[in-house]
Scaffold this motif. Structure first.
Motif, PDB file in Angstrom:
ATOM      1  N   ALA A 168      60.460  76.927  56.031  1.00 42.21           N
ATOM      2  CA  ALA A 168      61.373  78.070  55.980  1.00 42.21           C
ATOM      3  C   ALA A 168      61.514  78.591  54.557  1.00 42.21           C
ATOM      4  CB  ALA A 168      62.738  77.667  56.549  1.00 42.21           C
ATOM      5  N   HIS A 169      61.567  77.690  53.572  1.00 38.83           N
ATOM      6  CA  HIS A 169      61.695  78.125  52.183  1.00 38.83           C
ATOM      7  C   HIS A 169      60.436  78.868  51.734  1.00 38.83           C
ATOM      8  CE1 HIS A 169      63.309  78.263  48.201  1.00 38.83           C
ATOM      9  NE2 HIS A 169      62.355  77.493  47.678  1.00 38.83           N
ATOM     10  N   VAL A 211      55.080  67.555  63.326  1.00 39.15           N
ATOM     11  CA  VAL A 211      54.256  67.659  62.117  1.00 39.15           C
ATOM     12  C   VAL A 211      53.759  69.083  61.896  1.00 39.15           C
ATOM     13  CG1 VAL A 211      53.604  65.234  62.134  1.00 39.15           C
ATOM     14  CG2 VAL A 211      52.146  66.878  63.319  1.00 39.15           C
ATOM     15  N   ARG A 212      53.721  69.891  62.957  1.00 40.10           N
ATOM     16  CA  ARG A 212      53.408  71.310  62.743  1.00 40.10           C
ATOM     17  C   ARG A 212      54.540  71.971  61.961  1.00 40.10           C
ATOM     18  NH1 ARG A 212      54.782  76.254  64.137  1.00 40.10           N
ATOM     19  NH2 ARG A 212      56.454  75.523  65.511  1.00 40.10           N
ATOM     20  N   ARG A 213      55.778  71.757  62.442  1.00 38.54           N
ATOM     21  CA  ARG A 213      56.922  72.394  61.780  1.00 38.54           C
ATOM     22  C   ARG A 213      57.210  71.796  60.402  1.00 38.54           C
ATOM     23  NH1 ARG A 213      59.766  74.633  60.231  1.00 38.54           N
ATOM     24  NH2 ARG A 213      61.911  74.650  60.978  1.00 38.54           N
ATOM     25  N   ARG A 214      56.983  70.480  60.276  1.00 37.64           N
ATOM     26  CA  ARG A 214      57.280  69.857  58.987  1.00 37.64           C
ATOM     27  C   ARG A 214      56.263  68.760  58.706  1.00 37.64           C
ATOM     28  NH1 ARG A 214      62.780  69.026  55.947  1.00 37.64           N
ATOM     29  NH2 ARG A 214      61.990  67.910  54.131  1.00 37.64           N
ATOM     30  N   ASN A 217      51.195  76.315  58.740  1.00 34.68           N
ATOM     31  CA  ASN A 217      51.522  75.963  60.127  1.00 34.68           C
ATOM     32  C   ASN A 217      52.544  76.896  60.757  1.00 34.68           C
ATOM     33  OD1 ASN A 217      49.816  73.810  59.937  1.00 34.68           O
ATOM     34  ND2 ASN A 217      51.420  72.256  59.773  1.00 34.68           N
ATOM     35  N   THR A 218      53.234  77.680  59.929  1.00 33.29           N
ATOM     36  CA  THR A 218      54.243  78.607  60.459  1.00 33.29           C
ATOM     37  C   THR A 218      53.909  80.048  60.089  1.00 33.29           C
ATOM     38  OG1 THR A 218      55.583  78.136  58.483  1.00 33.29           O
ATOM     39  CG2 THR A 218      56.106  76.905  60.486  1.00 33.29           C
ATOM     40  N   ASP A 219      52.637  80.314  59.879  1.00 31.99           N
ATOM     41  CA  ASP A 219      52.190  81.670  59.556  1.00 31.99           C
ATOM     42  C   ASP A 219      52.254  82.521  60.823  1.00 31.99           C
ATOM     43  OD1 ASP A 219      50.875  84.000  58.876  1.00 31.99           O
ATOM     44  OD2 ASP A 219      49.273  82.987  57.762  1.00 31.99           O
ATOM     45  N   PRO A 220      53.113  83.540  60.861  1.00 33.78           N
ATOM     46  CA  PRO A 220      53.251  84.355  62.081  1.00 33.78           C
ATOM     47  C   PRO A 220      51.984  85.106  62.457  1.00 33.78           C
ATOM     48  CG  PRO A 220      54.413  85.372  60.243  1.00 33.78           C
ATOM     49  CD  PRO A 220      53.984  84.011  59.781  1.00 33.78           C
ATOM     50  N   PRO A 255      56.918  81.040  65.253  1.00 35.99           N
ATOM     51  CA  PRO A 255      56.483  79.931  64.384  1.00 35.99           C
ATOM     52  C   PRO A 255      57.572  78.910  64.074  1.00 35.99           C
ATOM     53  CG  PRO A 255      56.670  81.971  63.133  1.00 35.99           C
ATOM     54  CD  PRO A 255      56.778  82.348  64.570  1.00 35.99           C
ATOM     55  N   PHE A 256      58.844  79.312  64.100  1.00 34.41           N
ATOM     56  CA  PHE A 256      59.902  78.370  63.731  1.00 34.41           C
ATOM     57  C   PHE A 256      60.613  77.768  64.939  1.00 34.41           C
ATOM     58  CE2 PHE A 256      59.162  80.694  59.858  1.00 34.41           C
ATOM     59  CZ  PHE A 256      59.127  79.664  58.925  1.00 34.41           C
TER      60      PHE A 256
END
Length: 750
Positions: A33-34, A299-302, A337-340, A346-347
């Motif tokens: 997120a950051h 692990v995708r999210r973090r 991993n969170t690239d829209p 993604p989140f």
């Protein structure tokens, strides 16, 4: 080797993302997120704190990870070795870390190390991981609270990597410390260690590596399959050893760090995500096959390692930003991993994504994490066992930020959690608990019977048990899925350090007993269940024990218990020959209270003569082959009700006078109603409906699936419950028993 900060070249670059702080709370709270706050405006930016470029978009990240010639890994092991250690630990050795090598050296090293991490081997390790998880939870489940990271996650991953490396418990403190020291050494290439910490870390790191070198030398030419032996015995085409001893010790150090902390971080992060997404937890508890997806989505999210780094070998351009040869590039895995542009929502924490493994948490290309098969098996198993045992477990504070502050590896140091201790009792009826034990002694108890003594590798106490108990033994089959067989405990219940079983080689069996005889030797690791008891020794003034062949095994502890209680007892023990009758030496001390009847000398046991006269205040306990047990039943028909207790090795024959018909079963706790077809069992119907039910033998002989009856009547077809228990109709074995013919609906507890 020198660290990046020591290089004499300009450190100023543009663009700079002024809102990004890899050492701030926002980053540690949620790295992805950051990073997202700067990705759109500055997809590639200079970060002065690390003197490196940060790459955030998935497409750019893949470009870096897939081109080792342009983006070199060599800088990842650019740690500066103190002068005092350079003779035994030269700088060029540090450069051979797997994470810091480029081809061809990386290719050669990885090909050797990979043999210890093949997926098939990791899958075979799963029962042992599960057993260790249960044993760890046993230690703290009654406390109602714990530091989950230290007391469970790291404990499990450390024990597992120790087993994979073939290391005894005496090395555990060293390996735990080595984990932290390796990360400190790696990070020092980018964030220098101040004194005296630098000297302390390196002193410990070198000392541990010298110990590992000695172990490597001991295992040269070993045919064992632990990772140290696999790497130590590997040879090159010319017949020489594939890797030198110091380098293998270095790689073992890497495995000690990567194989413990990263998976422990992931499991702990999963608890946080599940607490914020209760629907995902409900789904995983209802459908255990979803736990691997819980781990993948975590692990995708973090990712545990939020970055990986490379050094640029020539001038390049990424997302319109020019990067000069010699610059460092940090690949933001959490951001990729969170690239829209690549992933929808993604989140969102979604364990039902179509392609759950489509992420870069284990990086990509040549440096894809070597231990990812282990992480995936261990993470999913550890989470499943944890929540099956403690489904109410929740974190105390989801914003807790107790981290070792390293930008490359934001290492969480604690997560305080709590749960309802009522979970402990509930889980006993829903979860088959397992233990990872070791064969400490093997003896030939008689012709065709082997006696195995099992103990925990750390010498600790085993769960208590009473005479008549048995355990499930998971025996390697050679085909992936282990045999699971039930064997009675024959040792002394007062000895909490070991279990003993006796196993007859069944010539016409299905392979389980043969595997025990052929595979399990002293030192073998084996997974077993906690003891269960469907053959309890009830209090009585007098006992008559009847044993046939291997049926002597549960009777031995019963004799000990009867002796301690001061009861009168007599044993009649039959077998084919004297030589085939196990444990006769243990029975000899009891003199004429034991009657041995070898068939080749005296024929079959004279049951009419033995049981014809009813004996006052006497319980009869019998165990052995089915013909013997049927004969004992027939010859005690005139005895008082409940005088006879039997334990069968095989299900008793069930005579059906009418065909089976469908019926309904409601599981009271969940409210789920299932239709049970004429040709399926309640257990099968419940599993099909996704209910969490436990079972083992599926033949009505082990008692694992015994379930309370709330309403309705059962047609009992098990070999466990006594006639009185079946008449009482309070519980049933759902693997074989059905609703009574005139009962269209059963309501069951659990």
């Amino acid at each position: 080797m020198t660290s990046l900060q020591d290089e004499a070249r300009p450190v100023g670059r543009c663009p700079v993302a002024h809102g990004f702080d890899a050492m701030g709370d926002d980053y540690y709270r949620d790295p992805a997120a950051h990073l997202a706050t700067v990705r759109d405006t500055s997809p590639v930016f200079w970060y002065p704190h690390l003197n490196a470029w940060i790459v955030t978009r998935r497409e750019d990240c893949l470009t870096v990870l897939s081109d080792w010639q342009t983006y070199s890994s060599a800088a990842n092991s650019a740690a500066d070795v103190p002068d005092k250690h350079r003779e035994v630990y030269p700088p060029d050795l540090v450069s051979k870390m797997i994470v810091g090598q480029d081809p061809p050296g990386h290719t050669e090293t990885r090909s050797v190390a990979q043999r210890g991490f093949v997926k098939e081997r990791m899958d075979r390790l799963q029962p042992e991981i599960e057993a260790r998880a249960h044993r760890i939870i046993d230690r703290f489940e009654n406390n109602g609270a714990a530091n989950l990271l230290e007391e469970y996650s790291l404990e499990l991953t450390t024990q597992t990597i120790m087993a994979l490396l073939g290391l005894g418990y005496e090395h555990e403190p060293m390996m735990r410390q080595l984990r932290d020291d390796l990360f400190a050494v790696l990070s020092s290439a980018h964030e220098p260690l101040p004194e005296p910490a630098r000297s302390e870390v390196w002193d410990r790191f070198v000392e541990a590596n010298l110990t590992l070198r000695a172990l490597v030398e001991e295992r040269r030419d070993s045919d064992a399959d632990d990772i140290i032996s696999v790497m130590a015995s590997a040879r090159a085409k010319d017949g020489s050893y594939a890797l030198p001893t110091p380098q293998i010790a270095l790689h073992v150090s890497e495995f000690a760090a990567a194989g413990t902390d990263t998976t422990a971080q992931a499991m702990t992060n999963a608890v946080l995500f599940l607490s914020e997404n209760p629907e995902a937890l409900r789904d995983a508890l209802a459908e255990p096959e979803l736990w691997p997806r819980v781990f993948e989505e975590t692990v995708r999210r973090r990712p545990s390692s939020t970055f990986t780094s490379r050094r640029v070998t020539r001038d390049v351009e990424l997302s319109g930003v020019r990067i000069s040869a010699g610059d460092m590039v940090w690949v933001a895995l959490a951001s990729a991993n969170t690239d829209p542009e690549h992933v929808e929502r993604p989140f969102a924490f979604d364990i039902h994504r179509p392609d759950p493994t489509d992420h870069l948490a284990f990086t990509a290309g040549r440096h894809t994490c070597l231990g990812n098969p282990l992480a995936r098996v261990q993470g999913a198993t550890g989470l499943r066992v944890l929540f099956e045992r403690l489904p109410s477990l929740r974190p105390d504070d989801t914003d807790e930020l107790d981290f070792l502050r390293m930008a490359l590896l934001p290492v969480r140091r604690s997560l305080q959690v709590h749960w309802d201790v009522a979970d402990v009792e509930r889980s006993r009826t829903r979860t088959v608990r397992t233990l990872a034990l070791e064969v400490t002694e093997r003896t030939e108890a008689s012709d065709g019977v082997v006696a195995l003594t099992l103990g925990h590798p750390d010498g600790g106490e085993l769960p208590p048990w009473k005479a008549g108990a048995h355990i499930d033994v998971h025996v390697p089959s050679g085909d992936g899925e282990p045999w699971v067989r039930q064997y009675s405990l024959s040792s002394d219940p007062l000895d909490r350090t070991s279990y003993r079983i006796g196993v007859l080689r069944e010539r016409a069996g299905r392979g389980g007993s043969a595997a025990v005889h052929d595979v399990l030797t002293v030192g073998s690791r084996v997974t077993v269940s906690w003891p269960r008891n469907n053959f309890r020794l009830l209090p009585s003034r007098r006992y008559l024990f009847v044993a046939g062949g291997i049926g002597i095994t549960p009777i031995l502890p019963m004799i000990r218990e009867a002796e301690r209680a001061g009861a009168e007892w007599h044993l009649v023990y039959g077998g084919r020959t004297h030589a085939s009758m196990a444990f006769r030496d243990e029975l000899a001390v009891h003199g004429d209270r034991v009657t041995v009847v070898p068939q080749d000398e005296h024929g079959l046991i004279d049951l009419p003569g033995l049981l014809g006269e009813v004996r006052e205040d006497t319980l009869v306990y019998a165990c052995g082959p089915e013909p013997l047990l049927r004969a004992v039943e027939e010859n005690t028909a005139h005895w008082p009700k409940n005088s006879l207790r039997l334990e069968r090795f095989a299900p008793k024959p069930v005579v059906r006078t009418v065909p089976d018909t469908p019926f309904q079963v409601e599981f009271a706790e969940s409210g789920t109603v299932v239709e049970v077809g004429a040709d399926e069992t309640i257990l099968e119907a419940a599993e099909k409906a996704g209910l969490a039910v436990v079972s083992s033998c599926k033949t009505g002989t082990c008692g694992t699936c015994e379930t309370p009856i709330v309403s309705g009547r059962a047609d009992h077809r098990d070999s466990i419950l006594t006639p009185s228990e079946q008449e009482a109709d309070r519980t049933m074995l759902i693997c074989v028993s059905r609703a009574a013919a005139d009962c269209p609906r059963l309501v069951l507890g659990g």
